[in-house]
Scaffold this active site. Structure first.
Site, PDB file in Angstrom:
ATOM      1  N   PHE A  24       1.537  -1.265  -0.157  1.00  0.00           N
ATOM      2  CA  PHE A  24       0.182  -0.125  -0.171  1.00  0.00           C
ATOM      3  C   PHE A  24       0.747   0.655  -0.503  1.00  0.00           C
ATOM      4  CE2 PHE A  24      -3.528   2.979   1.435  1.00  0.00           C
ATOM      5  CZ  PHE A  24      -3.742   2.401   1.027  1.00  0.00           C
ATOM      6  N   ASP A  82       1.321  -4.115   9.058  1.00  0.00           N
ATOM      7  CA  ASP A  82       0.417  -3.402   8.486  1.00  0.00           C
ATOM      8  C   ASP A  82      -0.744  -4.231   8.561  1.00  0.00           C
ATOM      9  OD1 ASP A  82      -1.583  -1.430   8.040  1.00  0.00           O
ATOM     10  OD2 ASP A  82      -0.554  -1.020   6.172  1.00  0.00           O
ATOM     11  N   TYR A 138     -10.931   2.445  10.940  1.00  0.00           N
ATOM     12  CA  TYR A 138     -12.288   2.641   9.842  1.00  0.00           C
ATOM     13  C   TYR A 138     -12.727   1.222   9.430  1.00  0.00           C
ATOM     14  CZ  TYR A 138      -9.144   4.929   6.762  1.00  0.00           C
ATOM     15  OH  TYR A 138      -8.092   4.809   5.798  1.00  0.00           O
ATOM     16  N   LYS A 139     -11.948   0.268   8.674  1.00  0.00           N
ATOM     17  CA  LYS A 139     -12.442  -0.521   7.987  1.00  0.00           C
ATOM     18  C   LYS A 139     -13.068  -1.892   9.148  1.00  0.00           C
ATOM     19  CE  LYS A 139      -7.812  -0.172   5.671  1.00  0.00           C
ATOM     20  NZ  LYS A 139      -8.549   1.018   4.011  1.00  0.00           N
ATOM     21  N   ARG A 189     -12.985  -5.064  -6.414  1.00  0.00           N
ATOM     22  CA  ARG A 189     -13.155  -5.133  -5.602  1.00  0.00           C
ATOM     23  C   ARG A 189     -13.949  -5.858  -4.621  1.00  0.00           C
ATOM     24  NH1 ARG A 189      -8.687  -2.560  -0.855  1.00  0.00           N
ATOM     25  NH2 ARG A 189     -10.453  -1.151  -0.739  1.00  0.00           N
TER      26      ARG A 189
END
Length: 408
Positions: free
Chosen positions: A124, A193, A218-219, A367
């Protein structure tokens, strides 16, 4: 599988009742909880309480009376069981980006004679950007290699190995125990991560020997847009590391107001500024959405959702150019399924217009996040049914679906 068979799976789903803990808009199939989790109903009441009662009535007294000052440690302790860590090894603070910088610099300074931060190409991008900036500041260099070449590059120059446990795009998952051990044998620390792992796959940081980690709020943790992140430091390393961002909340005595900096004991030394109480309250409610849910059961449902999605796409969407790029082996993947298509962006937008919210990742990937707390088997069946319709009718060719916004 028929729609009726999918409904039958929902009827016997041991996690099915958890869906009622969330606000799911009528007519929407939400497959983007790996990017922004759904709104927990508990968050509505909790944030209202903090604003109206605690802030409104108790004012500044709430730092003590309502435990505001302890929120980073308290919520970190609630996240700890989800990642297989001790309560005193996790703290909620800042963003993933900021926490990466803090841990990269703090860890790298332990071995100044080792000049390389090693990572994966295609990681990422914020991870690579932060690592590159930290390397420049420290007089080091960042080396980003293809996934299969990373282990072989570990050596006497490697200071820190920085990896994302579950890849954000395709969903490939590293073997944390194996990779951490390989780095340790080379004399390097490993920083993980966990942004696409926590709340999605079983994690055992202590068991697997993990030393350092960061994760997103927040995921899958459903903490709300821009929710604070968390960081993990193994207990045996905490007193050896000092954050490069030496804010007052990371001081041993923040209200002594002394000029000199003395790091707080333990995990609290990685705090920086004043905790953002409103967003912390929403994150706490999001984490509490997992109450009573065993992560092995959550993962078992994720595997079943993935397998059903993949099977239905294979049966109903063959011949339309979709290529699944996510691993079929559950032990090698996270909790999302991704497909490559030359018109992935337009297909994603057409699906959103049809009530199926997934997301697009440049240049050519659509996705779908599989969030077992609030996603059901009927949802998956209907999502693939609408995907088939979009592909079969070529509704994605509508010019509206080629228009790109700032967030794509």
């Amino acid at each position: 599988m028929t729609l009726e068979e999918a409904r039958a799976l929902d009827e016997v789903d041991p996690l099915g009742g958890l869906r009622d803990r969330f606000v799911i808009p009528e007519g929407v199939i939400y497959l983007d909880g790996n990017s922004l989790g759904a709104l927990p109903k508990r968050s509505i009441g909790r944030t209202s309480q903090v604003v109206l009662e605690e802030w409104g009535n108790s004012l500044i007294r709430s730092w003590n009376e309502h435990g505001w000052i302890d929120a980073p440690q308290r919520i970190g302790a609630k996240i700890a069981p989800l990642i297989g860590a001790k309560p005193n090894e996790v703290i909620v603070t800042d963003s993933v980006t900021v926490n990466l910088f803090k841990l990269i610099v703090a860890a790298a300074r332990l071995s100044p004679d080792r000049p390389v931060i090693l990572s994966e190409a295609g990681n990422f991008h914020t991870d690579l950007h932060v690592a590159g900036g930290a390397a420049e500041l420290l007089g080091m260099r960042l080396e980003a290699l293809e996934r299969d070449a990373v282990a072989g590059a570990l050596g006497p120059d490697t200071n820190l190995l920085l990896l994302t446990h579950v890849h954000y795009k395709a969903g490939f998952r590293f073997d944390m125990a194996e990779v951490t051990a390989q780095a340790s044998q080379a004399g390097a620390l490993t920083l993980w991560d966990l942004s696409h792992s926590v709340g999605a796959v079983p994690l055992h940081l202590n068991r697997d020997g993990a030393e350092l980690a960061v994760g997103c709020g927040y995921k899958y943790l459903n903490g709300g847009p821009g929710a604070p992140a968390f960081l993990y430091v193994a207990e045996h390393l905490q007193e050896r590391l000092v954050s490069p961002l030496r804010g007052w909340m990371g001081h041993a005595a923040p209200f002594a107001f002394t000029d000199d900096y003395v790091p707080a004991p333990g995990i609290s030394r990685f705090l920086a500024g004043t905790p953002p109480i409103l967003s912390l309250s929403a994150l706490e409610a999001g984490v509490e959405s997992f109450d009573g849910a065993d992560m092995e059961a959550v993962w078992a449902k994720s595997v079943s959702l993935f397998d059903l999605f993949a099977k239905l796409v294979e049966e109903r969407c063959a011949g339309f150019g979709l290529e699944c790029i996510s691993p079929s082996d559950p032990e090698r993947r996270g909790s999302h399924i991704s497909y490559r298509h030359r018109h992935a962006f337009e297909i994603c937008q057409a699906l959103i217009a049809a009530g199926v919210i997934g997301d697009f990742r440049s240049p050519d990937v659509v996705r779908f996040g599989l969030t077992p707390l609030y996603l059901g088997f009927e949802d998956v069946w209907r999502a693939v049914d609408r995907l088939h319709s979009v592909l079969h009718t070529e509704s994605w060719r509508d010019p509206r679906f080629a228009v790109r916004s700032k967030v794509t």
